[in-house]
Design an enzyme around this catalytic site. Structure first.
Site, short mmCIF file in Angstrom:
data_model
loop_
_atom_site.label_atom_id
_atom_site.label_comp_id
_atom_site.label_asym_id
_atom_site.label_seq_id
_atom_site.Cartn_x
_atom_site.Cartn_y
_atom_site.Cartn_z
N THR A 97 0.81 -1.22 0.00
CA THR A 97 0.00 0.00 0.00
C THR A 97 0.84 1.27 0.00
OG1 THR A 97 -1.83 -1.11 1.09
CG2 THR A 97 -1.76 1.28 1.28
N LYS A 179 -6.95 4.67 5.87
CA LYS A 179 -5.55 4.43 6.20
C LYS A 179 -4.77 5.75 6.15
CE LYS A 179 -5.17 -0.28 4.35
NZ LYS A 179 -4.40 -1.15 3.41
N ASP A 180 -3.94 5.99 7.16
CA ASP A 180 -3.14 7.22 7.15
C ASP A 180 -2.27 7.31 5.91
OD1 ASP A 180 -0.82 5.52 7.93
OD2 ASP A 180 -1.72 5.57 9.91
N ARG A 181 -1.59 6.20 5.54
CA ARG A 181 -0.69 6.24 4.39
C ARG A 181 -1.44 6.45 3.08
NH1 ARG A 181 -0.79 1.10 6.62
NH2 ARG A 181 -1.39 -0.66 5.28
N ASP A 321 -9.37 -3.55 0.85
CA ASP A 321 -8.16 -4.27 1.26
C ASP A 321 -8.41 -5.11 2.50
OD1 ASP A 321 -5.15 -4.61 0.94
OD2 ASP A 321 -5.24 -3.83 2.99
N ASP A 368 -3.39 0.31 -5.62
CA ASP A 368 -2.03 0.29 -5.11
C ASP A 368 -1.36 -1.07 -5.30
OD1 ASP A 368 -3.79 -0.89 -3.35
OD2 ASP A 368 -2.98 0.07 -1.55
N HIS A 369 -2.16 -2.13 -5.46
CA HIS A 369 -1.67 -3.49 -5.69
C HIS A 369 -2.88 -4.38 -5.91
CE1 HIS A 369 -3.06 -4.49 -1.62
NE2 HIS A 369 -2.41 -3.41 -1.20
N HIS A 503 -0.61 -10.07 -0.56
CA HIS A 503 -0.01 -9.49 -1.78
C HIS A 503 1.44 -9.17 -1.47
CE1 HIS A 503 -0.42 -5.63 0.30
NE2 HIS A 503 -1.61 -6.06 0.66
#
Length: 563
Positions: A97, A179-181, A321, A368-369, A503
């Site tokens: 991520t 999510k923070d990221r 996710d 992101d994936h 992943h």
């Protein structure tokens, strides 16, 4: 006659007549100049708003796997009105991520932008680092550790930074994700705001990197207590459960149950699952609804798309996710989550049409994936696959190396499919690093699940498939990546849990991601040639006529843009 007369004048008279001639002609020149104003330059055309949507863990095939039940205004609208790049791949390892969001918005790879994984080891010290961690800031809106975050670990600019720079910071940029990221990294270093979810309070929060107090509109949104309301609802399937033909049976051994459940089956009783905090909203499809609720509030309160400059709203949808990890891609839960997300996107696009104007905004959607099939699911269907226990491999390898080096912990960890050496202890003991790496590589290559084990610093000369070599090189950040890259055989991933999925590897199910553009400046069509995650920000930069991000290695996808 006049000329000859002039020639007969005395020198003083000649000068006098020339001076008078200049005085007479000067007003005529000035009048002529005023009569021909400069042609106005063509105004720079840009959309009023760019919306970036990253769907966390969305495999490319999800665009089509559930397409027969998608509504007209969601994914189908993007495909029918926009431009889809059908063969877009991730350019590096590992596929996670933090690196994924960083790559989309910087057009760069971990070797350059520095986000080597969600969490990585600082190789010089051996200390772990979370990708958005920042202990120099404080949380705003919460006193929990969730607020100690910023983009300081990101070592390149983003397309959102470049838009702010190009407009002398008159453009507004807002980042939003559970999510923070997923919020912080896309919003870049210079946003007007980045907001993420705090499990403890159930609120949207930020940090002092951005502001010392939450804006009034965020406080008002938090006061609505939507997570509490959403978590009073039981998750029932959107359609009759026997119509979910793209999924395995509901009570499947490949799926993980929620806390308090005896089996991973519908209905999921979220009032009982909730617990003492609000973390359960993350693994609920209503988490995506909640995120887009907040995005609409940001759109209104910040007046995005209403000013003289292009604004940017970066939204990451994280619940896909969490659901994917727990249930896997063949579950009814995953199918139902995407059918609900499709409806949420349709409502969001309709909202954008009303607030910004259809044709006035540009939106792109990517991931992101991707995600692997559950390994046991593959095995049961006679397809190669399985789990690799990296923790057991670490223990075994350390035992072998202790006999050679005398060090009790030569290897700190095997994480992100990378071997992290205990560089501090190795240097102190003056051990032979090359010998340690050679022993480690020899051990790893003998693991039944491992296809390659590669010395990162010698990847260029490794006898491996060229595409994998390039991804290893792109993913290797000397300060933050392990010394050895492990490539597993297709169908395998690292872990111990026999339910759900994960992943991080190099296979297409992890690296092949959707990429669809729609709206202002975008052609209608599709493309099957190779494109890359790094190309996204380069293409948006071309659309906006601004500089690419500072570390960008991507190329513009010209077919996307209207001529």
């Amino acid at each position: 006659m006049l000329i000859f007369g002039f020639l007969n004048f005395s020198p003083e008279m000649k000068i006098k007549h020339l001076f008078l001639a200049v005085l007479v002609s000067a007003p005529l020149i000035t009048s002529a100049q005023k009569a021909k104003p400069a042609a106005p330059s063509a105004s720079l055309a840009r959309p009023k708003l760019v919306v970036g949507i990253v769907v966390d863990q969305m495999r490319w095939d999800y665009l089509y796997r559930y397409n027969d039940r998608y509504v007209a205004g969601g994914f189908k609208r993007m495909l029918n009105e926009g431009f889809t790049c059908e063969n877009t791949h991730i350019d590096y390892l590992p596929t996670e991520t933090g690196p994924g969001h960083s790559c989309i918005y910087t057009g760069s790879v971990p070797a350059i932008h520095g986000i080597a994984a969600n969490s990585f080891i600082i190789q010089a010290t051996g200390k772990p680092m979370y990708c958005a961690e920042d202990t120099t800031v404080k949380g705003v809106g919460s006193t929990s550790p969730a607020g100690l975050m910023s983009p300081r670990n990101l070592q390149a600019s983003t397309i959102t930074d470049e838009l702010r720079l190009a407009t002398n910071f008159r453009s507004k940029v807002i980042g939003i994700a559970l999510k923070d990221r997923g919020s912080i990294l896309p919003a870049g270093h210079t946003p007007n705001g980045a907001y993420w979810f705090d499990d403890v309070t159930g609120n949207w929060i930020t940090s002092t990197y951005y502001t010392t107090d939450l804006p009034t509109w965020v406080k008002q949104f938090n006061d609505r207590k939507l997570p509490a309301a959403y978590l009073t609802k039981t998750w029932e399937t959107l359609y009759p459960i026997n119509t979910y033909k793209q999924s395995t049976a509901d009570n499947s051994p490949y799926e993980g149950a929620y806390r308090g459940e005896t089996a991973p089956v519908f209905p999921h009783n979220f009032p009982a699952i909730k617990g003492v905090d609000f973390a359960a909203i993350r693994s609920n499809p209503l988490g995506n609804t909640f995120t887009l609720d907040f995005a609409k509030a940001a759109l209104d309160a910040e007046q995005l798309g209403k000013g003289d400059q292009t604004d940017f709203l970066a939204v990451s949808l994280s619940s896909t996710d969490y659901v994917g990890h727990q249930f896997g891609p063949n579950s009814i839960e995953a199918e139902d989550t995407y059918l609900r997300l499709d409806r949420d996107l349709a409502a969001f696009f309709t909202y954008l049409d009303a607030k910004v104007g259809k044709g006035n905004y540009t939106v792109f959607l990517s991931a992101d994936h991707g995600a692997a099939h559950n390994p046991q699911f593959l095995i049961d269907h006679k397809i190669p696959g399985g789990l690799w226990d990296a923790y057991a491999a670490t223990t075994q390898l350390n035992t072998i190396l202790e006999k050679e080096t005398g060090l009790k912990r030569t290897i700190l960890s095997i994480d992100n499919y990378e071997v992290n050496l205990n560089n501090v202890a190795i240097a102190k003991a003056k051990s032979d690093v090359e010998k340690i790496k050679a022993i480690s590589i020899d051990f790893l290559r003998k693991q039944a699940e491992v296809m390659y084990a590669v010395d990162m610093e010698k990847a260029q000369d490794a006898s491996i498939q060229p595409d994998l070599r390039e991804r290893i090189i792109n993913g290797y950040n000397k300060e933050r990546s392990g010394a050895i890259q492990v490539i597993l055989k297709p169908g395998y991933f690292g872990g111990r849990s026999k339910t759900g999925t994960s992943h991080g590897v190099s296979s297409p199910y992890d690296t092949h991601i959707p990429l669809v553009f729609m709206g202002w400046g975008v052609q209608h069509g599709s493309l099957n040639r190779d494109t890359h995650m790094t190309d996204i920000s380069a293409t948006i930069a071309a659309l906006l006529h601004i500089q690419m991000p500072s570390g960008c290695i991507g190329k513009v996808i010209p077919e996307v843009l209207k001529k």
